[in-house]
Design a protein around this motif. Structure first.
Motif, PDB file in Angstrom:
ATOM      1  N   MET A  91       0.831  -1.179   0.000  1.00 12.80           N
ATOM      2  CA  MET A  91       0.000   0.000   0.000  1.00 12.80           C
ATOM      3  C   MET A  91       0.874   1.241   0.000  1.00 12.80           C
ATOM      4  O   MET A  91       2.031   1.206   0.414  1.00 12.80           O
ATOM      5  CB  MET A  91      -0.925   0.010   1.213  1.00 12.80           C
ATOM      6  CG  MET A  91      -0.201   0.027   2.551  1.00 12.80           C
ATOM      7  SD  MET A  91      -1.290  -0.276   3.931  1.00 12.80           S
ATOM      8  CE  MET A  91      -2.018   1.315   4.109  1.00 12.80           C
ATOM      9  N   ALA A  96      -2.187   6.464   2.527  1.00 16.51           N
ATOM     10  CA  ALA A  96      -2.779   6.097   3.811  1.00 16.51           C
ATOM     11  C   ALA A  96      -2.703   7.256   4.804  1.00 16.51           C
ATOM     12  O   ALA A  96      -3.640   7.495   5.575  1.00 16.51           O
ATOM     13  CB  ALA A  96      -2.056   4.876   4.379  1.00 16.51           C
ATOM     14  N   VAL A 219      -5.028  -0.375   9.982  1.00 12.88           N
ATOM     15  CA  VAL A 219      -5.580   0.077   8.696  1.00 12.88           C
ATOM     16  C   VAL A 219      -5.621  -1.082   7.703  1.00 12.88           C
ATOM     17  O   VAL A 219      -4.614  -1.769   7.499  1.00 12.88           O
ATOM     18  CB  VAL A 219      -4.734   1.232   8.110  1.00 12.88           C
ATOM     19  CG1 VAL A 219      -5.271   1.643   6.744  1.00 12.88           C
ATOM     20  CG2 VAL A 219      -4.732   2.423   9.063  1.00 12.88           C
ATOM     21  N   ASN A 221      -6.586  -2.207   3.625  1.00 13.82           N
ATOM     22  CA  ASN A 221      -6.673  -1.553   2.324  1.00 13.82           C
ATOM     23  C   ASN A 221      -6.890  -2.564   1.212  1.00 13.82           C
ATOM     24  O   ASN A 221      -6.535  -3.736   1.319  1.00 13.82           O
ATOM     25  CB  ASN A 221      -5.401  -0.754   2.047  1.00 13.82           C
ATOM     26  CG  ASN A 221      -4.260  -1.630   1.576  1.00 13.82           C
ATOM     27  OD1 ASN A 221      -3.769  -2.460   2.341  1.00 13.82           O
ATOM     28  ND2 ASN A 221      -3.834  -1.467   0.335  1.00 13.82           N
ATOM     29  N   ASP A 224      -5.840   1.369  -3.424  1.00  8.72           N
ATOM     30  CA  ASP A 224      -5.821   2.722  -2.871  1.00  8.72           C
ATOM     31  C   ASP A 224      -7.094   3.063  -2.105  1.00  8.72           C
ATOM     32  O   ASP A 224      -7.390   4.244  -1.882  1.00  8.72           O
ATOM     33  CB  ASP A 224      -5.607   3.743  -4.002  1.00  8.72           C
ATOM     34  CG  ASP A 224      -4.191   3.674  -4.559  1.00  8.72           C
ATOM     35  OD1 ASP A 224      -3.283   3.285  -3.801  1.00  8.72           O
ATOM     36  OD2 ASP A 224      -4.002   4.004  -5.742  1.00  8.72           O
ATOM     37  N   PHE A 226      -8.957   2.683   1.561  1.00 11.57           N
ATOM     38  CA  PHE A 226      -8.527   2.443   2.928  1.00 11.57           C
ATOM     39  C   PHE A 226      -9.713   2.464   3.887  1.00 11.57           C
ATOM     40  O   PHE A 226     -10.736   3.104   3.635  1.00 11.57           O
ATOM     41  CB  PHE A 226      -7.515   3.507   3.370  1.00 11.57           C
ATOM     42  CG  PHE A 226      -6.287   3.557   2.508  1.00 11.57           C
ATOM     43  CD1 PHE A 226      -5.190   2.759   2.791  1.00 11.57           C
ATOM     44  CD2 PHE A 226      -6.236   4.400   1.406  1.00 11.57           C
ATOM     45  CE1 PHE A 226      -4.065   2.803   1.993  1.00 11.57           C
ATOM     46  CE2 PHE A 226      -5.109   4.448   0.605  1.00 11.57           C
ATOM     47  CZ  PHE A 226      -4.018   3.645   0.905  1.00 11.57           C
TER      48      PHE A 226
END
Length: 354
Positions: A91, A96, A219, A221, A224, A226
């Motif tokens: 990622m 982020a 987090v 994902n 792109d 999130f």
């Protein structure tokens, strides 16, 4: 006459005999032996078939080798072109950070106002994954019941990013100020008729306390896109020069209901009280990898305790509520602990913030 004829016959007979004898003396030439060549056609045929068979076998081997080589090359190409697991879950940290900047402002900033609290909750929920596999119910996740002041974010910066199984843990060093009311007794001068006198009265003053902690945000994902995977939590700031230790999602099991359940629950209360108040080095006798909040937050309570028996001891999952000491803003966090027992005393072999 007869005598002459007899003599003539004798001469003729003698002549033929002499001729016959001479002929007998002449040797007849011997017959020449004929050499018959051996039949080599069978050997030639066998040799030719052997050569043809060998040629056929070598041709088949060459074809098989060529096919196998081509297959290996294609497989290598596929493996080379196929993204690795790390590449698949890779990622953009920059993207982020941009996503989390709004979340951090909403999470850290707390205003002691019912409308603001409700708006904060709604905004924070919009950052979460659609279906959280977490422990806390959605309606309680960002509950701020009992707060007595405000929290104001001063500044923050990314401290570390740790790759965990299924998500990335973003750690931000945050500096914030807690505002909280304090009752104080002050002396005032008031008029008493024509005179003045001093009286004491209690007033509420707003005081401030600045703090600095690590805000840990799990987090998830997909490319792109999130989402925050679980409720964030605070920890003490650690030295980046130290060792970074990196953990398996358990299947559904039957909870432990044996005789040690009550003892384990009492141990959890004692452990988290010390976890909140004591220094890291004081936790050595209770933990294999000591850590603590070092009196940054106060301990509230432990709930939703689930105990599972393992081969080496017990695994416990629970929810723990801490509070800001100054204004009692609650900070809730799920924990998973691996416990071992020695002589009736429990010991935390491993502690996870999930």
């Amino acid at each position: 006459m007869l005598q002459k004829e007899n003599e003539s016959e004798k001469k003729e007979e003698s002549f033929f005999r002499a001729v016959h004898q001479k002929l007998n003396r002449v040797k007849k030439p011997g017959k020449a032996k004929k050499v018959v060549p051996k039949d080599r056609s069978k050997m030639v045929a066998v040799t030719l078939w052997a050569l043809l068979s060998s040629l056929l076998i070598f041709s088949l081997l060459a074809v098989l080798l060529s096919v196998n080589t081509r297959s290996v090359i294609n497989e290598v190409r596929r493996d080379f072109n196929k993204p690795t697991e790390d590449e698949q879950i890779q990622m953009s940290v920059t993207a982020a950070e941009n996503f989390l900047s709004g979340f951090i402002h909403e999470y850290v900033n707390v205003k002691n106002d019912m409308d603001s609290i409700e708006q904060r909750k709604e905004k924070l929920e919009s950052y979460m994954v659609t279906k959280v596999d977490g422990i806390f119910e959605d309606e309680r996740r960002y509950d701020l019941t009992g707060l007595k002041g405000n929290r104001i974010l001063n500044e923050y910066n990314l401290y570390n990013v740790k790759k965990e199984k299924g998500y990335n843990l973003f750690q931000y060093k945050v500096n914030y100020t807690n505002q909280f009311p304090v009752e104080k007794e002050v002396e005032k001068t008031v008029k008493d008729g024509k005179k003045e006198k001093k009286v004491k009265e209690k007033v509420m003053e707003i005081q401030e306390a600045e703090k600095q902690l690590l805000l840990n945000i799990p987090v998830a994902n997909k490319g792109d896109a999130f989402a925050v995977n679980a409720v964030p939590y605070f920890t003490r700031i650690y030295d980046l020069k130290g060792k970074i230790i990196s953990f398996k999602k358990e299947h559904t099991r039957e909870e432990y209901t044996g005789s040690k359940k009550e003892s384990i629950e009492k141990f959890l209360q004692s452990f988290f009280e010390k976890y909140a108040s004591q220094k890291k080095e004081d936790m050595v006798y209770m933990m294999k990898k000591p850590e603590s909040l070092q009196d940054s937050l106060s301990f509230g309570y432990v709930e939703n305790v689930k105990i599972f028996e393992t081969k080496k001891g017990f695994e416990v999952s629970c929810d723990v509520e801490f509070k800001e000491k100054e204004n009692e803003i609650p900070v809730k966090e799920p924990f998973t602990l691996e416990l071992t027992e020695t002589s009736g005393q429990f010991y935390v072999k491993d502690l996870k913030h999930q």
